[in-house]
Design a protein around this motif. Sequence first.
Motif, PDB file in Angstrom:
ATOM      1  N   THR A  91      -2.169  -7.148   3.218  1.00 19.20           N
ATOM      2  CA  THR A  91      -1.018  -7.771   2.584  1.00 19.20           C
ATOM      3  C   THR A  91      -1.447  -8.818   1.564  1.00 19.20           C
ATOM      4  OG1 THR A  91       0.288  -7.420   4.577  1.00 19.20           O
ATOM      5  CG2 THR A  91       1.115  -9.052   3.023  1.00 19.20           C
ATOM      6  N   SER A  92      -2.426  -9.629   1.947  1.00 16.09           N
ATOM      7  CA  SER A  92      -2.830 -10.678   1.009  1.00 16.09           C
ATOM      8  C   SER A  92      -3.481 -10.064  -0.227  1.00 16.09           C
ATOM      9  CB  SER A  92      -3.739 -11.692   1.697  1.00 16.09           C
ATOM     10  OG  SER A  92      -5.071 -11.249   1.662  1.00 16.09           O
ATOM     11  N   GLN A  93      -4.223  -8.965  -0.021  1.00 18.40           N
ATOM     12  CA  GLN A  93      -4.839  -8.300  -1.173  1.00 18.40           C
ATOM     13  C   GLN A  93      -3.778  -7.738  -2.112  1.00 18.40           C
ATOM     14  OE1 GLN A  93      -7.573  -5.713   1.112  1.00 18.40           O
ATOM     15  NE2 GLN A  93      -9.172  -6.454  -0.255  1.00 18.40           N
ATOM     16  N   LEU A  94      -2.782  -7.089  -1.512  1.00 19.24           N
ATOM     17  CA  LEU A  94      -1.730  -6.475  -2.321  1.00 19.24           C
ATOM     18  C   LEU A  94      -0.939  -7.537  -3.087  1.00 19.24           C
ATOM     19  CD1 LEU A  94      -0.377  -3.800   0.172  1.00 19.24           C
ATOM     20  CD2 LEU A  94      -1.444  -3.336  -2.034  1.00 19.24           C
ATOM     21  N   ARG A  95      -0.670  -8.643  -2.428  1.00 22.05           N
ATOM     22  CA  ARG A  95       0.118  -9.688  -3.070  1.00 22.05           C
ATOM     23  C   ARG A  95      -0.617 -10.304  -4.248  1.00 22.05           C
ATOM     24  NH1 ARG A  95       4.720 -11.992  -1.062  1.00 22.05           N
ATOM     25  NH2 ARG A  95       5.565 -11.102   0.849  1.00 22.05           N
ATOM     26  N   ARG A  96      -1.913 -10.419  -4.127  1.00 27.39           N
ATOM     27  CA  ARG A  96      -2.696 -11.012  -5.219  1.00 27.39           C
ATOM     28  C   ARG A  96      -2.661 -10.175  -6.485  1.00 27.39           C
ATOM     29  NH1 ARG A  96      -8.538 -12.774  -4.180  1.00 27.39           N
ATOM     30  NH2 ARG A  96      -8.073 -13.881  -6.088  1.00 27.39           N
ATOM     31  N   VAL A  97      -2.389  -8.876  -6.327  1.00 24.97           N
ATOM     32  CA  VAL A  97      -2.372  -8.004  -7.507  1.00 24.97           C
ATOM     33  C   VAL A  97      -1.001  -8.070  -8.189  1.00 24.97           C
ATOM     34  CG1 VAL A  97      -2.804  -5.641  -8.314  1.00 24.97           C
ATOM     35  CG2 VAL A  97      -4.078  -6.540  -6.374  1.00 24.97           C
ATOM     36  N   GLY A  98      -0.040  -8.669  -7.497  1.00 28.20           N
ATOM     37  CA  GLY A  98       1.270  -8.861  -8.120  1.00 28.20           C
ATOM     38  C   GLY A  98       2.135  -7.622  -8.145  1.00 28.20           C
ATOM     39  N   PHE A  99       1.921  -6.703  -7.193  1.00 31.49           N
ATOM     40  CA  PHE A  99       2.765  -5.513  -7.141  1.00 31.49           C
ATOM     41  C   PHE A  99       4.211  -5.905  -6.860  1.00 31.49           C
ATOM     42  CE2 PHE A  99      -1.271  -3.256  -5.904  1.00 31.49           C
ATOM     43  CZ  PHE A  99      -1.319  -2.458  -7.032  1.00 31.49           C
ATOM     44  N   SER A 100       5.116  -5.175  -7.443  1.00 29.26           N
ATOM     45  CA  SER A 100       6.543  -5.514  -7.295  1.00 29.26           C
ATOM     46  C   SER A 100       7.165  -4.788  -6.102  1.00 29.26           C
ATOM     47  CB  SER A 100       7.295  -5.167  -8.581  1.00 29.26           C
ATOM     48  OG  SER A 100       7.272  -3.781  -8.827  1.00 29.26           O
ATOM     49  N   PHE A 101       6.452  -4.774  -4.976  1.00 29.04           N
ATOM     50  CA  PHE A 101       6.993  -4.163  -3.765  1.00 29.04           C
ATOM     51  C   PHE A 101       8.155  -4.997  -3.227  1.00 29.04           C
ATOM     52  CE2 PHE A 101       2.429  -2.683  -3.172  1.00 29.04           C
ATOM     53  CZ  PHE A 101       2.700  -1.375  -3.518  1.00 29.04           C
ATOM     54  N   ASP A 102       9.033  -4.325  -2.519  1.00 25.94           N
ATOM     55  CA  ASP A 102      10.099  -5.022  -1.805  1.00 25.94           C
ATOM     56  C   ASP A 102       9.526  -5.435  -0.447  1.00 25.94           C
ATOM     57  OD1 ASP A 102      12.199  -5.849  -0.286  1.00 25.94           O
ATOM     58  OD2 ASP A 102      13.562  -4.244  -0.909  1.00 25.94           O
ATOM     59  N   TRP A 103       9.092  -6.680  -0.372  1.00 24.74           N
ATOM     60  CA  TRP A 103       8.390  -7.141   0.831  1.00 24.74           C
ATOM     61  C   TRP A 103       9.330  -7.346   2.019  1.00 24.74           C
ATOM     62  CZ3 TRP A 103       3.364  -6.607   1.340  1.00 24.74           C
ATOM     63  CH2 TRP A 103       2.574  -6.521   0.183  1.00 24.74           C
ATOM     64  N   SER A 104      10.630  -7.248   1.779  1.00 19.73           N
ATOM     65  CA  SER A 104      11.552  -7.418   2.908  1.00 19.73           C
ATOM     66  C   SER A 104      11.659  -6.144   3.737  1.00 19.73           C
ATOM     67  CB  SER A 104      12.939  -7.810   2.393  1.00 19.73           C
ATOM     68  OG  SER A 104      13.568  -6.700   1.781  1.00 19.73           O
ATOM     69  N   ARG A 105      11.043  -5.063   3.263  1.00 18.18           N
ATOM     70  CA  ARG A 105      11.192  -3.784   3.947  1.00 18.18           C
ATOM     71  C   ARG A 105       9.878  -3.249   4.510  1.00 18.18           C
ATOM     72  NH1 ARG A 105      16.038  -0.694   1.811  1.00 18.18           N
ATOM     73  NH2 ARG A 105      17.124  -2.212   0.521  1.00 18.18           N
ATOM     74  N   VAL A 106       8.898  -4.095   4.650  1.00 15.66           N
ATOM     75  CA  VAL A 106       7.587  -3.637   5.126  1.00 15.66           C
ATOM     76  C   VAL A 106       7.718  -3.004   6.507  1.00 15.66           C
ATOM     77  CG1 VAL A 106       5.296  -4.374   5.853  1.00 15.66           C
ATOM     78  CG2 VAL A 106       6.330  -5.346   3.798  1.00 15.66           C
TER      79      VAL A 106
END
Length: 804
Positions: free
Chosen positions: A109-124
């Motif tokens: 998760t921390s790796q993905l967030r650092r790349v700035g992907f526009s995922f909807d993190w409320s639906r993980v």
Amino acid sequence: MAQYDFKATEKKWQDIWDKNKTFEAQDNSDKPKFYALVEFPYPSGAGMHVGHIKAYSGLEVVSRKRRLQGYNVLFPIGFDAFGLPTENYAIKTGIHPRKVTDMNIEKFTSQLRRVGFSFDWSRVIDTTEEDYYKWTQWIFLKMFENGLAFRDKTLVNYCPSCKVVLSNEDSQGGKCDICHSDIVQKSKDVWYLRITEYADKLLEGLKDVDYLPNIKLQQENWIGRSTGAFVNFTVTGTDEKLRIYTTRPDTLFGVTFMVMAPEHPLIDKYSGKIANMDEVEKYRDFCSKKSAFERTQLVKDKTGVKLDGFSAVNPVNGKEIPVYISDYVMMGYGTGAIMAVPAHDQRDYEFAKKFGIDIIEVIKGGDIEKEAYTGDGEMVNSSFLNGLTNKKDSIEKMAAYLQEKGLGEKGVQYKMNDWAFNRQRYWGEPIPIVHCPHCGMVAVPYDELPLRLPPVENFEPGTDGESPLAKIDSFVNCKCPKCGGDARRETDTMPQWAGSSWYFLRYIDPHNTEAFAGKDKLKYWMPVDWYNGGMEHVTRHLIYSRFWYKFLYDLGEVPVPEPYAKRTAQGLILGPDGDKMSKSKGNVVDPNEVVDIYGADVLRSYVLFMGDYEKAAPWSESAVKGCKRFVDRIYGLCDILTDSDEYSPELESSMHKAVKKVSEDIETLKYNTAIAAMMTLLNQIYDKGSITRAELRTFITLLNPFVPHVTEEVWQVAGFEGMLNQTQWPSYDESKCVDDEVEIAVQVNGKIKDKIMLPSDISAEDAIAAAKGSEKVAAALEGMSIVKELYVKGRLVNIVVKPA
RNA sequence: GCCGGUGUGGCGGAAUUGGCAGACGCAAGGGACUUAAAAUCCCUCGGUGGCAACAUCGUACCGGUUCGACCCCGGUCACCGGCACCA
């Protein structure tokens, strides 16, 4: 030029997007919906590598573009976390798989967030969470109820090292997919899912979806539909039918022997009749000791045993035919027995040569002294088929004859087998079935789901291929839900493919406690508009998940017949050495390092710029620097900004062309040329030395899906209103994409002689006249007579000449 | 063995799908700035011949179609992926 502080800037915008819930999808919206799906990762201890980044960056760009185009976008992410590597790690370290999984997910998760992907993190989602696997079990029970989940004793692929039963898919090449040891064949009671019942639907459905052609083809080959006929031979001296499947019933007159698989049930049934049963048993033993790999090896040297006292009668001519057993016939395909036509099948030919069996030609055209002839030709030695030359006609005629005489019928077979659906391991979804001595197999009631994994100290599988769950008495011993008597729980768990077979449905309504997803929401979001992933998942995950989905569709649980409207695949990122990235080769590139040194925008743009998105390309550390310069120069645009709110005349057509090019390229996975076009435009802007506000606005909007942090920052520095992610995707004017003057190449006999500037709307006559006006062209025409003159609009003039 | 894909500079790759081969980027060489280095900026950059304009060859190999071929057709070779005794 002002220095661009990528570290602070990227963090700043990621925090703002997070705080504003910028990328959360809306379940109720007037906007058109767009569901973009990427294959969710298995959270391994090694963390992500740049290949993951490339896999997600494709639809990341599409998703960001769609939002700017006014779509309500669902672009979710999750974790496919059940599986052996985690369990093996737990065995080694003693740390519980739950803990290992949580740690790994946190890291990912921390790796993905650092790349700035526009995922909807409320639906993980996490497939190992109880409120997720509850529904995996629910779907399994529905299959059980409908006869699609069943238990059967068969030969299975067994890995002695992992101590698990493997599906055919997981044991390709005779090697275990997990530990690469040799697979052996073992007889065992295992769970199956009857995917073969959906073979035709899976094949048919491919007609209505937009998958890359090679993806469709691989699925078709995997399903492996063949048409032919079943033919019943009579076992001599009995009423027993020996049933075979053939794709060439028209060669029936060429049958000189038959072959049964060593495991064929008729052998045991007629063991009294078979005089050389000793020899037969010895051969069967020999076969069972072969590994799956040896067994499927194409060997020229065929082995087998003739059954003494057991023969069959050819139904079309009454001839008595010897029957053999050989392991080149598989129990798992067709009926486990074949009619052998050595003249026209290479395997039968080799067998006949070795055992000295007659070879009768029934199709003319080859030389059966040398080898089997599998081509077309005139039918001979075949009674009523003689003289026919078309394969289709002769097959039809024979099939009709068999049907009429009740000797057989047309039939269809598939290469695809039922799906072996079990693992003898701990870290998987427990199969919610109870074995009752009175009632047999009984489903755990729906209201008792989830059937939770019990706490366990020791995850080692049993030595006999039993699940570690079998050792937990409190789990195993239970009451039968039907009769209330003492019963035992199933201790196998589901294979890794289970959770990923329906995850895209859970994203739609991830917190629902009443259903795997609400009907209204499913109706709104399905189907997935665009699914991107790896080619390696095309024949397993993609087929499995389509199967589960089609089953749910038949139950009326989901709204449309196919889950994925469109499927594409990205190519691998190879190591800098050109080899596949692997820990053992030490050529793995860690995305964190790239983000540390160059920033997320550089990583994102490089993985898309490095080559054709669909092809493999090696990582190049130095080429990354090119993207670093690109990002810095984008930031530098702030320094050369003018006050104008219009496109400048010099750049107007370039702006329109760039918008067109980038808009189109994003839709066709041509991210590399989209970025190249933007680099070209950037060079033009710097050559000119200034950029207008209108130009900057358009340009950074185009760039935004690729490099969202730096463009959002430039937007703010330039003082544009609001935030870039809330603006609109730019449009272009087709007429402005055309230059007033174009460079025309002038050829003489197809060879370039000169290049001239001409108005783009010039007539052919005028263009040719202008071409002839060129000194260089005139020189080439000297002493020649003109044969032909061509003008290709906006491209070239070609003057064809010959010596005068 | 069968099915599919690919083959273009030193490297990654472009080429409007039959119309200027080598876009864009990397690397390399030269120059500017600097006490120096990094960064940045400018120029060159497929081969051969020529001081040069220019000529000539060049998209794995051989052949064909065409005014014109990286692109279409026939054959050959190499590499990659999938399936593999599927009757």
